[in-house]
Each structure stands twice: as C-alpha cells, then as structure tokens.
Design an enzyme around this catalytic site. Structure first.
Site, PDB file in Angstrom:
ATOM      1  N   SER A 151      18.394  15.347 -10.297  1.00 55.71           N
ATOM      2  CA  SER A 151      18.533  16.331 -11.374  1.00 55.71           C
ATOM      3  C   SER A 151      18.048  17.710 -10.937  1.00 55.71           C
ATOM      4  O   SER A 151      17.183  17.856 -10.080  1.00 55.71           O
ATOM      5  CB  SER A 151      17.746  15.875 -12.608  1.00 55.71           C
ATOM      6  OG  SER A 151      18.246  14.654 -13.097  1.00 55.71           O
TER       7      SER A 151
HETATM    8  N1  SAH Z   1      15.789  10.707 -12.236  1.00 59.83           N
HETATM    9  C1  SAH Z   1      16.657  11.151 -11.172  1.00 59.83           C
HETATM   10  C2  SAH Z   1      18.042  11.418 -11.664  1.00 59.83           C
HETATM   11  C3  SAH Z   1      18.956  10.338 -11.299  1.00 59.83           C
HETATM   12  S1  SAH Z   1      20.600  10.529 -11.867  1.00 59.83           S
HETATM   13  C4  SAH Z   1      16.038  12.330 -10.483  1.00 59.83           C
HETATM   14  O1  SAH Z   1      14.852  12.364 -10.336  1.00 59.83           O
HETATM   15  O2  SAH Z   1      16.716  13.215 -10.031  1.00 59.83           O
HETATM   16  C5  SAH Z   1      20.648   9.326 -13.136  1.00 59.83           C
HETATM   17  C6  SAH Z   1      20.504   7.913 -12.713  1.00 59.83           C
HETATM   18  O3  SAH Z   1      20.653   7.111 -13.870  1.00 59.83           O
HETATM   19  C7  SAH Z   1      21.538   7.386 -11.724  1.00 59.83           C
HETATM   20  O4  SAH Z   1      20.906   6.952 -10.574  1.00 59.83           O
HETATM   21  C8  SAH Z   1      22.213   6.250 -12.465  1.00 59.83           C
HETATM   22  O5  SAH Z   1      22.566   5.159 -11.640  1.00 59.83           O
HETATM   23  C9  SAH Z   1      21.145   5.875 -13.459  1.00 59.83           C
HETATM   24  N2  SAH Z   1      21.600   5.114 -14.613  1.00 59.83           N
HETATM   25  C10 SAH Z   1      22.711   5.270 -15.378  1.00 59.83           C
HETATM   26  N3  SAH Z   1      22.744   4.353 -16.347  1.00 59.83           N
HETATM   27  C11 SAH Z   1      21.624   3.588 -16.213  1.00 59.83           C
HETATM   28  C12 SAH Z   1      21.087   2.452 -16.903  1.00 59.83           C
HETATM   29  N4  SAH Z   1      21.712   1.888 -17.938  1.00 59.83           N
HETATM   30  N5  SAH Z   1      19.919   1.942 -16.464  1.00 59.83           N
HETATM   31  C13 SAH Z   1      19.261   2.470 -15.411  1.00 59.83           C
HETATM   32  N6  SAH Z   1      19.713   3.524 -14.714  1.00 59.83           N
HETATM   33  C14 SAH Z   1      20.885   4.082 -15.112  1.00 59.83           C
END
Ligand code: SAH
Length: 304
Positions: A151
């Site tokens: 993010s």
């Molecule tokens: N927190 C991260 C952002 C990751 S992007 C950071 O520090 O930058 C969002 C993430 O959410 C992705 O890896 C995606 O696989 C995950 N995601 C989407 N739906 C999800 C769910 N139902 N349970 C767990 N993770 C999920």
C-alpha cells in the site's frame, strides 16, 4: 492527537538507525489523496531507475527464522530475487528518503506523531523486491507479485491514524490486519499496538511476509494464513481492525470481532472505493462514517 513514543514494544534499531522527530502538523482532515496504485506506479517507474542499481548493491542471505513454523520457500514466479535481503545494508542511504517520505505523509494531513514515528522507523525498502527498492519511499503502491501491491505510504499512515484516533497517545492492545501482503503495514502496526495479528489468503505472500519480517525480529506480530473475511474469532476481540483490501461491504464476522470502543477502518467499494470507519459503541451497535476516496486491491474470499 499525539502520543509519546516511549512505549514501542520493540526496537528496530538492529536494522535501522534511531529516528528523529517526525514532522508535526495540525489535524488536517480535508486532504483527499486517492491511492492510485497502478497509475502512480506507472508514473514513477523508471524515474529512479538509476538509483536502483546502487540500491541493489549489497545483498546477503536471509537470517534464521525468528519464531513459529519453518518458513517455506517463497514463490519465485513473480519475485525472481530474495526480497528480504534487498538493500539491507544500506540503511543510512534509506534514512533520508524515509524521512522525506514521512514529511510528505505529514503534509498530506497525517498528524499522529506516533504513526509518523513508526513510519520513519520501518525500513520500507526491505519489503520490496530489489528491482523496486529504490522506489520504496515514493508515495505510491507498488507490485509485490500475485497481482497484489504494497500500500501507498500515505494510506497506511492514514488508516492507522484513524484507528488510533479514539485512543489518543495510548498503545492499542490488540489489532487485526486483513491482507498482510508483504508485511509492511503489519510492521508499522507493531509499533503502535501491543499485539498485531495479520491474515493473508495467498500462501506465497504469507510466506513472503514471514521472510520480510524475520530480519526485523518483531516479537509482537502473528501472521496467519487464511481467509481474513472470517477474522480470528479465537483471538478476538480486537481494539482495531484494518482491512488492506476492498470489499463491497465489511464482513459481518469482523464487526463481531471488534471490541466495544474499537475501530475498524476499511476501503469499501468496487471501482469506486471510499475509506470507511466503523466504531463499535455497544454489544449491538456500530456507527459508520465514510471518509475519503481510496483505491485498494479487492477483498476476496477463501485461500489460494
Ligand atoms: N498490508 C499490505 C497490503 C497488501 S495488499 C501492505 O502492507 O502493503 C492487500 C492484500 O490483501 C493482498 O495481499 C491480498 O491477497 C489480501 N487479501 C485479499 N482478500 C483477503 C482475505 N479475504 N483474507 C486475507 N487477505 C486478503
């Protein structure tokens, strides 16, 4: 909305230099900065290409496992080189750019000093693949493989600030993150909460987060592989819940797992997304507030 940062539950000093004071700012709530992930990444890619060469200079093997299950190898399909080792020995180089990143985040309206200090302490470049580590401190989300992104710094800070806003200056006890991705936001959260639980549904990303977090030796993060839409009922209630992926609505299970007085911050929507703040005010009552526009990857059910 300040807080002395004297009670960080862990020190990152083994990998990062001590930070100075983060920029201050008045509580500005009007800034709207959509997380335009793909667009920003596209605009910025190449701009820092020259620096990328230098940033990749020194790499060494990942250290041993800190805790928990033995780490399985991270999928190399979309991530050809070891991420956690990227630029690890160039913290002095990254410190200045990280400070600049934090100053930008503050300028965009984030004023919680504890959040800004946490952003300054976490070496974001260590969560990137080497080819992108030079871009780690630009205000953009960037690819981490498997069609997911790390993010944008602003939105990471903003969501944590909102979550903390009813808890001025005090460390949160237990928080839950849905969507670990590369583990960056979990690391930032670990500096503002006593216990951080984070769930990821894509196995290789769950493993990647473990690999990225291991050298930071953060004792208060628990990573879970599973469907975050179900939350972690065995650990609930949580004082704060952050969703790093956007659903059309906030899953009921997560609302139930919020402590009374707790805050949930989530992007909600499809193509058009808004950041939503939900507060649990009693056993059966929640309030909801729509904040600013944002752009996240979709929240999906199940695991892969
Ligand atoms: N927190 C991260 C952002 C990751 S992007 C950071 O520090 O930058 C969002 C993430 O959410 C992705 O890896 C995606 O696989 C995950 N995601 C989407 N739906 C999800 C769910 N139902 N349970 C767990 N993770 C999920």
């Amino acid at each position: 909305m300040t807080g002395k940062s004297s009670r960080f539950p862990l020190s990152l000093s083994s990998v990062v230099e001590k930070k100075g004071k983060a920029a201050s700012g008045a509580p500005a709530r009007t800034v709207v900065t959509p997380q335009t992930a793909t667009r920003n990444a596209a605009l910025d890619s190449g701009r820092l290409a020259a620096k990328a060469q230098a940033a990749r200079a020194a790499q060494h093997p990942a250290p041993s496992s800190s805790a928990g299950k033995p780490a399985t190898p991270v999928s190399r399909t979309a991530l050809p080189t070891p991420i956690a080792t990227a630029n690890r020995s160039a913290p002095l180089v990254s410190e200045a750019v990280r400070k600049a990143m934090v100053a930008r985040v503050a300028k965009q309206g984030v004023s919680d000093q504890k959040v800004l200090a946490a952003m300054e302490a976490v070496p974001r470049h260590m969560f990137m693949e080497p080819g992108l580590s030079s871009q780690a401190y630009i205000d953009a989300s960037l690819p981490i493989g498997h069609h997911q992104t790390i993010s944008q710094p602003y939105i990471v800070a903003r969501m944590i600030e909102i979550m903390r806003d009813n808890n001025k200056g005090k460390a949160l006890e237990r928080v839950l993150e849905i969507g670990t991705g590369c583990g960056y936001q979990a690391a930032v959260l670990s500096l503002v909460a006593k216990e951080v639980y984070s769930i990821e549904r894509i196995k290789p990303l769950h493993e990647l987060a473990k690999t990225n977090l291991r050298p930071l030796r953060i004792a208060n993060i628990r990573l879970h592989y599973g469907d975050g839409m179900l939350g972690l009922p065995q650990v609930a209630p949580f004082d704060g819940i952050i969703l790093a992926a956007a659903g059309l609505e906030v899953p009921q299970a997560l609302l139930e797992q919020l402590a009374i007085g707790g805050r949930l911050v989530a992007p909600v929507g499809g193509r058009q997304q808004m950041l939503q703040l939900i507060e649990r005010i009693s056993k059966f009552e929640w309030t909801s507030e729509t904040l600013e526009e944002c752009h996240f990857v979709p929240l999906r059910p199940g695991t892969v």
